[in-house]
Structures are given as structure tokens and as C-alpha cells.
Design a protein around this motif. Structure first.
Motif, PDB file in Angstrom:
ATOM      1  N   TYR A 564      10.971  13.275  10.638  1.00 10.01           N
ATOM      2  CA  TYR A 564      11.751  12.362  11.474  1.00 10.01           C
ATOM      3  C   TYR A 564      11.891  12.926  12.886  1.00 10.01           C
ATOM      4  N   THR A 565      12.035  12.018  13.861  1.00  8.78           N
ATOM      5  CA  THR A 565      12.271  12.404  15.251  1.00  8.78           C
ATOM      6  C   THR A 565      13.691  12.021  15.628  1.00  8.78           C
ATOM      7  N   ILE A 566      14.465  13.019  16.109  1.00  5.78           N
ATOM      8  CA  ILE A 566      15.863  12.794  16.476  1.00  5.78           C
ATOM      9  C   ILE A 566      15.936  12.452  17.955  1.00  5.78           C
ATOM     10  N   ASP A 567      16.704  11.422  18.275  1.00  9.71           N
ATOM     11  CA  ASP A 567      16.840  11.006  19.672  1.00  9.71           C
ATOM     12  C   ASP A 567      17.430  12.126  20.515  1.00  9.71           C
ATOM     13  N   VAL A 568      18.567  12.633  20.103  1.00  9.84           N
ATOM     14  CA  VAL A 568      19.222  13.745  20.798  1.00  9.84           C
ATOM     15  C   VAL A 568      19.780  14.707  19.745  1.00  9.84           C
ATOM     16  N   GLU A 569      19.493  15.996  19.928  1.00  9.06           N
ATOM     17  CA  GLU A 569      20.017  17.021  19.020  1.00  9.06           C
ATOM     18  C   GLU A 569      20.933  17.972  19.780  1.00  9.06           C
ATOM     19  N   ILE A 570      22.101  18.236  19.196  1.00  9.63           N
ATOM     20  CA  ILE A 570      23.064  19.184  19.753  1.00  9.63           C
ATOM     21  C   ILE A 570      23.350  20.227  18.682  1.00  9.63           C
ATOM     22  N   LYS A 571      23.299  21.523  19.071  1.00 10.45           N
ATOM     23  CA  LYS A 571      23.516  22.614  18.124  1.00 10.45           C
ATOM     24  C   LYS A 571      24.896  23.227  18.352  1.00 10.45           C
ATOM     25  N   LEU A 572      25.591  23.540  17.253  1.00  9.79           N
ATOM     26  CA  LEU A 572      26.906  24.177  17.307  1.00  9.79           C
ATOM     27  C   LEU A 572      26.874  25.463  16.490  1.00  9.79           C
ATOM     28  N   ASP A 573      27.639  26.470  16.966  1.00 10.75           N
ATOM     29  CA  ASP A 573      27.766  27.683  16.172  1.00 10.75           C
ATOM     30  C   ASP A 573      28.918  27.521  15.192  1.00 10.75           C
ATOM     31  N   GLU A 574      29.249  28.598  14.487  1.00  8.57           N
ATOM     32  CA  GLU A 574      30.241  28.521  13.443  1.00  8.57           C
ATOM     33  C   GLU A 574      31.625  28.186  13.971  1.00  8.57           C
ATOM     34  N   GLU A 575      31.914  28.554  15.215  1.00  9.04           N
ATOM     35  CA  GLU A 575      33.220  28.301  15.799  1.00  9.04           C
ATOM     36  C   GLU A 575      33.277  26.957  16.541  1.00  9.04           C
ATOM     37  N   GLY A 576      32.190  26.212  16.509  1.00  6.34           N
ATOM     38  CA  GLY A 576      32.179  24.912  17.150  1.00  6.34           C
ATOM     39  C   GLY A 576      31.732  24.928  18.587  1.00  6.34           C
ATOM     40  N   PHE A 577      31.214  26.085  19.063  1.00  5.98           N
ATOM     41  CA  PHE A 577      30.719  26.157  20.424  1.00  5.98           C
ATOM     42  C   PHE A 577      29.326  25.509  20.499  1.00  5.98           C
ATOM     43  N   VAL A 578      29.075  24.812  21.613  1.00  2.22           N
ATOM     44  CA  VAL A 578      27.766  24.199  21.839  1.00  2.22           C
ATOM     45  C   VAL A 578      26.792  25.274  22.279  1.00  2.22           C
ATOM     46  N   LEU A 579      25.634  25.313  21.612  1.00  2.00           N
ATOM     47  CA  LEU A 579      24.603  26.289  21.932  1.00  2.00           C
ATOM     48  C   LEU A 579      23.523  25.652  22.790  1.00  2.00           C
ATOM     49  N   PRO A 580      22.860  26.427  23.619  1.00  2.00           N
ATOM     50  CA  PRO A 580      21.697  25.902  24.344  1.00  2.00           C
ATOM     51  C   PRO A 580      20.648  25.409  23.351  1.00  2.00           C
ATOM     52  N   CYS A 581      19.930  24.416  23.745  1.00  2.00           N
ATOM     53  CA  CYS A 581      18.965  23.804  22.810  1.00  2.00           C
ATOM     54  C   CYS A 581      17.815  24.737  22.455  1.00  2.00           C
ATOM     55  N   LYS A 589      25.757  24.158  12.789  1.00  3.68           N
ATOM     56  CA  LYS A 589      25.724  22.698  12.593  1.00  3.68           C
ATOM     57  C   LYS A 589      24.784  22.074  13.611  1.00  3.68           C
ATOM     58  N   ARG A 590      24.073  21.053  13.149  1.00  4.03           N
ATOM     59  CA  ARG A 590      23.203  20.280  14.048  1.00  4.03           C
ATOM     60  C   ARG A 590      23.698  18.832  14.071  1.00  4.03           C
ATOM     61  N   ILE A 591      23.884  18.312  15.264  1.00  6.80           N
ATOM     62  CA  ILE A 591      24.300  16.923  15.432  1.00  6.80           C
ATOM     63  C   ILE A 591      23.075  16.098  15.808  1.00  6.80           C
ATOM     64  N   ALA A 592      22.800  15.074  15.035  1.00  6.42           N
ATOM     65  CA  ALA A 592      21.706  14.142  15.329  1.00  6.42           C
ATOM     66  C   ALA A 592      22.304  12.873  15.925  1.00  6.42           C
ATOM     67  N   LEU A 593      22.072  12.684  17.198  1.00  4.52           N
ATOM     68  CA  LEU A 593      22.621  11.527  17.892  1.00  4.52           C
ATOM     69  C   LEU A 593      21.590  10.401  17.856  1.00  4.52           C
ATOM     70  N   CYS A 594      21.923   9.282  17.225  1.00  3.49           N
ATOM     71  CA  CYS A 594      21.023   8.128  17.114  1.00  3.49           C
ATOM     72  C   CYS A 594      21.425   7.082  18.150  1.00  3.49           C
TER      73      CYS A 594
END
Length: 658
Positions: A564-581, A589-594
């Protein structure tokens, strides 16, 4: 106008203005009569038998008529005629009658025997009515299928007399009688090499070259010659040339549609005839409101065969008037209408509403082909009509035995494609499973794969059949004689295989070999995913940059290891911080934004398509946090409102970390 006279003694076969179809064979020797009739009708009619049936007069039959003056005539299958003086009075009376009365009477007759019996009571008969009698015989016989005349009609003396006279003096016929008789005899499977047909065709050619045929007769002649010979015959080109020289304003709606049918038969020369077709298409806009359902169906069929996609105004107007006639189409006509609209990509809400009413009211009596066409129409145009789909589901449960394997596949596909489970879903898929168990090997491989894939889209997983479709034998059948399996089939197999892993962990059957799997579901053609709407993406991208602070904190169009191809992917660490792609370590955690544009929903609806629903379902099972952003929620937001919207959608806390 030539007249046929049905008189008291035998046929006066040589006197056809038409003075004497049942008159003066007594003026000719019996041997001559036998020879004339034997020479003419012997090879007239081609039946469905290996050898054509041969029609003859026999002397024994001739003896059934009294040849003595003053005796009554008792023709076969005809009434007893009166004395000569009675005939003379009847002759005078009939000459004063309006031919339209005969046409009306003919149209009410329902069998060939009735037609022949009716005309046998006439003393004089206009040639146009005689031709009409042949036409009516053709109409009533064609009701039972496309076959030749039965033996009793071929041997009927009245029928033979009519045919004989048309053969002997075609030059005496009016234009209308000539072409009508030719048309009827061709439809009745007359032998093309018989003297009857050769004489009529020769007379038509003679009048055609002199330019003596009217528009309507030219149209009838053109279609008759297409049936008799082929679209490539030279005389047909002459007919088309003469029709091109006529003013379209002089054509009736029936003539215009006949002209379409003639050009349809010459589809290989469409480029040559295109300028003429453009004129016809433009003129036809003015007659659409006068077309019958049958003529509308024929016009649309011709437009498809001739690939008149540029005639969009005509197609749209036909669609507008088709809506009014939906209940009046025959099953075959409605199927052709829908086929044309599918071909040209035309649909509107009024047509959908009319189909809903028609299918809901008559779904248990509709022809299976019409049902499959209606479902194909909904599928192609992404029309989620719950009334249609629910009615068709009920039809299949009640009458599954009426549907062919290909029709079943076409019928079931929209349920998965449009992501809809009908109220009787359990009964529907139980019935489908029983049909598949019984007739699995009768389904075309590609139709079967499409059917099973459609079921998986709506979580009705075909677990009992996965082992069969992953088996090398089925895959070999699916590939056929091609050097490799086509990409659409490979994509459907791959998604079914992924479904067996993610949604059916209890399945322990054969696996799909890697050589049959695709690397991505998103391709320019045959895609299992809908490409991202870039206009929406650009808006979301600006909002994400405002929210996250930089472009490096999210990635777009990310191909996962699971195809599958994800429109937008955002990565989070264990504490909920956003990581560089670009970071791959410590991803918790990986967020798949559709970003779901209108193309990912059913037409004029907020209902997600089946292929998008299964994608989001699978991404969730793969561990992604799926965030859906439908177009109708974001397209009207201001920049500040969009940022607030994204924060609510992406993060449960009020504070964002990066």
C-alpha cells in the motif's frame, strides 16, 4: 397502382396487374402451370434443415379446383367463392375501398394462415397491400424465432400465387411494394439465388440507378441488401450516396434511425462517412423527442458501434428522454440503452432514479442480462443506489439458477466496489457460496477472481475457495495462453493473499507464490488504490508545516512493505514526539494520513469505496494509526481552521511535540 385479383377459377398467374392471382390458370395448359411453378419456387426458402425445403405445385392439388365455367372454386385453406357476377360486383366494390382499411385489418391478424385466408377473400388487391401481407406474414412468423416458414405455409396456394406474381412482373409494382416485398422475403430466408429474389433485386437496382426511389424506400432497400449480401456491396454505396444527397428535413424519425443502422453495418468505413454522420448527429437533436423506445435503443446502439463519442449533446439529450421511457423498453432494448450509457460514460440522477423505480418494481421478473447491465452501470459510474443493490440481492437469492457465471460475477462486483452490504447479506452470500461449490469450474477464471476479490472488499472473505485460487492449476487457467499473468489479476491475487494473512489468520492453505505478487497496489492502470488528490494534498501540506514547524516531519506517498502507498506518514517516538521522516530507529507509532478526495467515494456520496475501505482496514491491522481526512471536511477550511482541524485529528493531547 398494380392490382392483384383473386378470382374464381385457378391462378391467372400470367396476368398480374394484379388482375388474377386466383384467376386464369385455365387459359394455360396444366403442363405449363406445373413447369412455371416448379421452375420458380423450388429453391425459394432456406430452412434450418440441412437441405432447403422445395416448394412445388402438384397436379393433384390443381385438380382440387374445378376448371369448368360456372363452378364454385374451393381453394385450399380458403372460403367458398360465389358466382362470376358476385365477383364482378365485389371487384367494383373493392376498388372503391381505402387501402388503409386493409392495412388495419392485416395488423390485427395473428397468424400466417389468417393473413392468407383474409387476402383470399379479396377480388382485387392493391400491390401495396399484397406486399403488406407478405410483411405481416414475416412479422407473425418472426415472433417464434429467426427461422424459415413452416411447410404448410410454403405449400399454401395463396402464398405461392403471391410470390409467383411478385417474381413475374416486378416492374409493375410501386416502389413501396417492391422494397417491402423484397424486405419481407429476405427476412423469411428466401434463397438469394432464387429467380424470385434475383428479379426483385434487379428491378430495385434498375430503379436505383435511375434515381427513382424515395428516401424511405432507399432506407428499406439498404437494410435489405445488407442482410442479403454484405455491407461491402457496391449497390449499398450507391444507396448511401443518394441518401447523402437528400435533405435530412425530409427524413422521418424512422428513416433517420434506419440510416444509422445502415451506417452501423459499414462501421469499418466510419472515417469516410464521418462528415455525413456529423450532419445526422446534429439533425437528430431535433427528432429525439419523437423517437419511440425501440428507435432510441437502436440509435444509441448505432452510436456505440460507430464510436460517436463526439456526439455528446445528442447522447445527453437521448439520456434525458430515455428516462421517460424506462418502463416501456423491452428487456433487450433496456440492456442496449444501458450498454450505450456505460460506453459513453453518461449518467445523471434522473436516470438513476428511474432505474431505481423500475428495478424495485420488477426485479423478480427482469431478464438476467438486464439485471447484470443495471449492476454494471452502477459499478462503472460508482453509483451507490441502495434500492437497486438490495432489489438485485433479493433477485439473486430467489432466482440464482437463471444467472450465468459471467452474469453472477458482474452482479456481485458492485457490492464490493461500492462497499455495500444489503439487508439480506447473510442469505446472499450463503446462496453465492452454494452456487460456487456446485459450479466452480464453470466460472471463467478472471470472472471468478473478480467475484471473490469483490467479496473480500466487504469482509465476506472467500476462505473456502482461497486454496483453489492459489493453486498452480487455477493460476495456469487464469494465465491462459499469455506469456505472463496480467497485472490486474496479480494485484487482485495479492490483495486476497494479504487478506488471508491479516483478516483470516485461521487460513492454513496454500500461499501465493512471490512471482504472482505485485510490489505496489498503486499503479497508473489497474490500481487497487485511488491516487491522492494533489489539490487537497497541497492544502494539507501547508497546514502540516504550520502545525509541525517544518516539512521534514512528515513524508508523502510512502510505499509500505505491504504494497500500500500512504498519502502522508508521520512517525512518533514512545513519548509522543514527532520524529523526522528520515529516522527509522526508535519509531513507536506510525500515523497514516488518508487524504480522501471525491474520487475515493461513491458518486455524489460520502460513502467510501470498497478498495479504500479495505486499504484503511489493512493499514490498521498492520499497526498504523489511520487518520481519515475526507475532502468534504477540509476543502472549505481557512488556513487557521485547517491547523486546528489537523491538531484534533492527529493528536489526542492539546500540545504537539517535535
Amino acid at each position: 397502382m398494380a392490382l392483384i385479383t383473386l378470382r374464381k377459377n385457378l391462378y391467372r398467374l400470367s396476368d398480374f396487374r394484379m388482375h388474377g392471382t386466383l384467376a386464369t390458370l385455365k387459359s394455360q395448359p396444366p403442363t405449363h402451370v406445373h413447369k412455371v411453378v416448379k421452375d420458380c419456387p423450388c429453391s425459394w426458402f432456406c430452412s434450418q434443415q440441412p437441405e432447403p425445403f422445395k416448394v412445388r405445385f402438384h397436379h393433384a392439388r390443381c385438380k382440387k379446383f374445378h376448371l369448368e365455367n360456372g363452378n364454385d372454386l374451393h381453394p385450399l385453406r380458403g372460403p367458398v367463392f360465389s358466382q362470376v357476377s358476385d365477383w364482378d360486383r365485389l371487384d367494383q366494390n373493392v376498388k372503391n375501398q381505402d387501402s388503409q382499411r386493409f392495412y388495419k385489418r392485416l395488423s390485427n391478424l395473428t397468424s400466417s394462415e389468417e393473413v392468407l385466408s383474409f387476402i383470399s377473400t379479396m377480388e382485387t388487391l392493391p400491390d401495396t397491400v399484397a406486399a403488406g401481407a407478405l410483411q405481416r406474414i414475416c412479422e407473425v412468423e418472426k415472433k417464434d424465432g429467426d427461422q424459415g416458414l413452416p411447410k404448410e405455409i410454403l405449400e399454401n396456394s395463396i402464398f405461392q400465387a403471391l410470390c409467383f406474381q411478385f417474381e413475374q412482373e416486378p416492374s409493375e409494382l410501386s416502389n413501396t411494394s417492391l422494397v417491402t416485398a423484397l424486405q419481407a422475403l429476405i427476412l423469411l430466408h428466401v434463397d438469394p439465388q432464387s429467380s424470385l429474389l434475383l428479379n426483385l433485386v434487379a428491378e430495385c437496382q434498375n430503379r436505383l440507378k435511375k434515381g427513382g426511389l424515395e428516401v424511405h424506400n432507399l432506407c428499406i432497400l439498404g437494410e435489405s441488401l445488407i442482410r442479403l449480401y454484405s455491407p461491402g456491396c457496391e449497390i449499398l454505396e450507391l444507396i448511401i450516396s443518394q441518401l447523402q444527397g437528400e435533405k435530412l428535413e425530409t427524413f422521418t424519425p424512422e428513416d433517420i434511425v434506419a440510416l444509422y443502422r445502415i451506417l452501423q453495418a459499414c462501421a469499418e468505413k466510419v472515417d469516410e462517412h464521418q462528415p455525413f454522420l456529423n450532419k445526422i448527429n446534429n439533425f437528430s437533436l431535433s427528432i429525439v423527442s419523437n423517437l419511440s423506445p425501440k428507435l432510441m435503443s437502436q440509435m444509441l446502439t448505432a452510436l456505440v458501434v460507430l464510436d460517436q463519442s463526439q456526439a455528446l449533446p445528442l447522447i445527453i439529450k437521448l439520456g434525458k428522454y430515455v428516462v421517460r421511457h424506462i418502463p416501456h423498453f423491452t428487456h433487450k432494448e433496456l440492456g442496449r440503452v444501458l450498454e450505450a450509457f456505460i460506453y459513453f460514460g453518461h449518467h445523471d440522477r434522473f436516470l438513476t432514479k428511474a432505474l431505481e423505480q423500475h428495478v424495485a418494481a420488477f426485479h423478480l421478473t427482469l431478464d438476467p442480462e438486464v439485471v447484470s447491465r443495471v449492476m454494471e452501470y452502477c459499478s462503472r459510474k460508482l453509483i451507490l443506489s441502495k434500492r437497486i443493490l438490495s432489489a438485485v440481492a433479493e433477485t439473486f437469492v430467489c432466482q440464482s439458477e437463471k444467472f450465468s457465471p459471467s452474469q453472477i460475477s458482474t452482479l456481485m462486483e458492485p457490492f464490493g466496489k461500492l462497499n455495500y452490504l444489503p439487508p439480506n447479506a447473510s442469505a446472499l452470500f450463503r446462496k453465492l457460496e452454494n452456487v460456487l461449490f456446485t459450479h466452480f469450474n464453470y466460472f471463467p477464471p478472471k470472472a471468478l477472481l473478480k467475484l471473490l476479490h469483490s467479496c473480500s472488499l466487504i469482509e465476506c472473505h472467500p476462505v473456502n475457495f482461497m486454496a483453489k485460487i492459489f493453486h498452480p492449476f487455477f493460476l495456469q487457467r487464469l494465465q491462459g495462453e499469455e506469456s505472463h499473468l496480467d497485472r490486474l489479476s496479480r494485484a487482485q491475487l495479492t490483495q486476497l493473499f494479504l487478506t488471508s494473512i491479516l483478516e483470516c489468520p485461521f487460513y492454513k492453505g496454500p500461499k501465493l507464490l512471490p512471482k504472482y505478487q505485485v510490489k505496489s497496489f498503486l499503479t497508473p492502470c489497474c490500481s487497487m488504490e485511488t491516487p491522492m488528490d494533489f489539490h487537497l494534498y497541497n492544502s494539507v501540506k501547508i497546514g502540516l508545516i504550520d502545525l509541525l514547524g517544518a516539512r521534514l516531519y512528515f513524508a508523502s506517498k510512502v510505499l509500505t512493505p505491504y504494497y500500500y502507498t500512504i498519502d502522508v506518514e508521520i512517525k512518533l517516538d514512545e513519548e509522543g514526539f514527532v520524529l523526522p521522516c528520515t529516522v527509522n530507529e526508535d519509531v513507536h507509532k506510525r500515523i497514516a494520513l488518508c487524504i480522501d478526495g471525491p474520487q475515493r467515494f461513491c458518486s455524489n456520496s460520502k460513502h467510501l469505496l470498497g478498495k479504500e475501505a479495505i486499504k484503511q482496514r489493512h493499514l490498521q491491522l498492520l499497526g498504523y494509526q489511520v487518520v481519515q481526512m475526507p475532502y468534504h471536511e477540509i476543502e472549505m477550511l481557512t488556513r487557521l481552521e485547517l491547523v486546528e482541524y489537523l491538531q484534533r485529528k492527529l493528536f489526542s493531547q492539546n500540545t504537539v511535540h517535535w
